[in-house]
Write a protein that holds these residues in place. Structure first.
Motif, PDB file in Angstrom:
ATOM      1  N   ALA A 240      -6.127  -0.384   2.744  1.00  0.00           N
ATOM      2  CA  ALA A 240      -6.336   0.536   3.563  1.00  0.00           C
ATOM      3  C   ALA A 240      -5.095   0.707   4.897  1.00  0.00           C
ATOM      4  O   ALA A 240      -5.421  -0.237   5.090  1.00  0.00           O
ATOM      5  CB  ALA A 240      -7.736   0.109   4.184  1.00  0.00           C
ATOM      6  N   ARG A 241      -5.238   1.758   5.569  1.00  0.00           N
ATOM      7  CA  ARG A 241      -4.186   1.824   6.298  1.00  0.00           C
ATOM      8  C   ARG A 241      -4.557   3.525   7.311  1.00  0.00           C
ATOM      9  O   ARG A 241      -4.932   4.488   6.814  1.00  0.00           O
ATOM     10  CB  ARG A 241      -2.772   2.421   5.559  1.00  0.00           C
TER      11      ARG A 241
ATOM     12  N   GLY B  78      -5.335   8.518   7.742  1.00  0.00           N
ATOM     13  CA  GLY B  78      -5.963   7.699   6.571  1.00  0.00           C
ATOM     14  C   GLY B  78      -6.001   7.392   5.785  1.00  0.00           C
ATOM     15  O   GLY B  78      -5.581   8.530   5.341  1.00  0.00           O
ATOM     16  N   ARG B  79      -5.331   6.887   5.007  1.00  0.00           N
ATOM     17  CA  ARG B  79      -5.558   6.283   3.450  1.00  0.00           C
ATOM     18  C   ARG B  79      -5.818   4.908   3.053  1.00  0.00           C
ATOM     19  O   ARG B  79      -6.288   3.740   3.723  1.00  0.00           O
ATOM     20  CB  ARG B  79      -4.180   6.107   2.979  1.00  0.00           C
ATOM     21  N   PHE B  80      -6.945   5.259   1.780  1.00  0.00           N
ATOM     22  CA  PHE B  80      -7.606   4.039   1.176  1.00  0.00           C
ATOM     23  C   PHE B  80      -6.922   4.448   0.043  1.00  0.00           C
ATOM     24  O   PHE B  80      -7.269   4.919  -0.857  1.00  0.00           O
ATOM     25  CB  PHE B  80      -8.977   4.357   1.660  1.00  0.00           C
TER      26      PHE B  80
ATOM     27  N   PHE C 287       0.609  -1.119   0.045  1.00  0.00           N
ATOM     28  CA  PHE C 287      -0.001  -0.111   0.268  1.00  0.00           C
ATOM     29  C   PHE C 287       0.756   0.915   0.036  1.00  0.00           C
ATOM     30  O   PHE C 287       1.792   1.231   0.763  1.00  0.00           O
ATOM     31  CB  PHE C 287      -1.271  -0.005   1.178  1.00  0.00           C
ATOM     32  N   GLY C 288       0.714   2.152  -0.400  1.00  0.00           N
ATOM     33  CA  GLY C 288       2.148   3.224  -0.632  1.00  0.00           C
ATOM     34  C   GLY C 288       1.271   3.754   0.335  1.00  0.00           C
ATOM     35  O   GLY C 288       0.965   5.117   0.324  1.00  0.00           O
TER      36      GLY C 288
ATOM     37  N   LEU D 210       2.559   4.237  15.623  1.00  0.00           N
ATOM     38  CA  LEU D 210       1.257   2.678  15.609  1.00  0.00           C
ATOM     39  C   LEU D 210       0.792   2.701  14.195  1.00  0.00           C
ATOM     40  O   LEU D 210      -0.172   3.652  13.522  1.00  0.00           O
ATOM     41  CB  LEU D 210       0.258   2.521  16.198  1.00  0.00           C
ATOM     42  N   THR D 211       0.828   1.904  13.554  1.00  0.00           N
ATOM     43  CA  THR D 211       0.510   1.112  11.585  1.00  0.00           C
ATOM     44  C   THR D 211      -0.377  -0.423  12.281  1.00  0.00           C
ATOM     45  O   THR D 211       0.268  -0.626  12.341  1.00  0.00           O
ATOM     46  CB  THR D 211       0.925   1.692  11.537  1.00  0.00           C
ATOM     47  N   ALA D 212      -2.068   0.048  11.821  1.00  0.00           N
ATOM     48  CA  ALA D 212      -2.567  -1.025  11.017  1.00  0.00           C
ATOM     49  C   ALA D 212      -2.853  -0.811   9.972  1.00  0.00           C
ATOM     50  O   ALA D 212      -3.051   0.370   8.953  1.00  0.00           O
ATOM     51  CB  ALA D 212      -3.860  -0.795  11.838  1.00  0.00           C
TER      52      ALA D 212
END
Length: 278
Positions: A236-237, A210-212, A5-6, A253-255
């Motif tokens: 998604a991130r 948030g990124r989609f 994901f970018g 923290l990244t999901a």
């Protein structure tokens, strides 16, 4: 293991930038010495059976090959220099340990080395043109084998701030991952991610992004294994960060969830260890 994901908030170093001038209107003085820190990143990744992981944040040179479902813990520790508020350079080593449904955890082993840079080529600074950031990371497998790889990950990120303090804004970008295998026995085609998103930073210096987006992978053929088919799937991130008053990252923290084409998950803990911090 790459998870695709970018990363929306760019998986790069903790590049800080001043969000405003001093109250008296004078610009902050230039940084006398660079920030120097170990940008420690710890990843926990799950891959479904029959999947090839190629994602956002990690620098691993050899894509994770998963026949049975697998879990991986990776540690990436590049030494990072923020040369100024616009340019960072970094380099380090990544290690990982993996288990599958059929095997126990392997020993933690260094598997790749990486070097790269991140630069704000255009800064918004209250104008109408968004900040444009370029990042490029070159990774190389450490172990010598016929499947040794060299991976080039390039990102172009656009950040349009909606207020003078740059505490809220919109994001957009493209991430391109190219993997070259030393042997003709395998071929991995490039993957491309395009994404949109946004962020908000509270007065307490906690920041949520948030990124989609959509990831398109060209497919792969490795030895006599069944080919990994091309796919175009969503990703998604979400990033939660704690910054200081100069926007240096203190904690992250990244999901992330990506479909490869089945769902794969990654959780990242980022804890920069500063030797010099301005």
């Amino acid at each position: 293991m790459l998870l695709l994901f970018g990363s929306l908030s760019l998986a790069g170093p903790a590049l800080g930038k001043d969000s405003s001038d001093d109250e008296d209107g004078a610009a902050k003085p230039p940084r006398a010495v660079p920030n120097i820190y170990l940008d420690l990143q710890t990843y926990y990744t799950t891959l479904p059976s029959g999947a090839l992981g190629i994602g956002f944040r990690n620098f691993t040179a050899l894509p994770a090959l998963s026949s049975p479902a697998s879990q991986t813990v990776s540690v990436n520790a590049p030494i990072t220099l923020d040369l100024n508020d616009r340019v960072s350079v970094y380099g380090g080593v990544s290690s990982s340990t993996t288990r599958t449904d059929a095997t126990s955890w392997t020993w933690l082993t260094a598997d790749s080395r990486n070097i790269g840079f991140q630069a704000d080529v255009i800064q918004q600074n209250g104008g109408s043109i968004p900040t444009v950031t370029l990042q490029s990371t070159l990774s190389r497998s450490i172990a010598s084998s016929v499947l040794a790889t060299t991976t080039l990950t390039s990102i172009v990120d656009f950040d349009y701030a909606l207020d003078p303090d740059e505490t809220r804004g919109l994001l957009a970008g493209v991430r391109y991952v190219s993997v070259a295998v030393d042997s003709d026995l395998a071929r991995i085609k490039p993957s491309i991610i395009g994404y949109l998103g946004g962020y908000y930073q509270w007065p307490s210096n906690w920041k949520l992004s948030g990124r989609f987006g959509v990831q398109s992978f060209g497919g792969a053929q490795i030895l006599a294994l069944t080919p990994f088919q091309p796919f175009t799937q969503p990703i998604a991130r979400f990033d939660l960060e704690r910054l200081d008053d100069d926007d240096n990252r203190l904690f992250g923290l990244t999901a992330e969830i990506s479909w490869v084409p089945k769902p794969a998950y990654q959780l990242t803990l980022r804890t920069p260890l500063y030797a010099v911090k301005n």
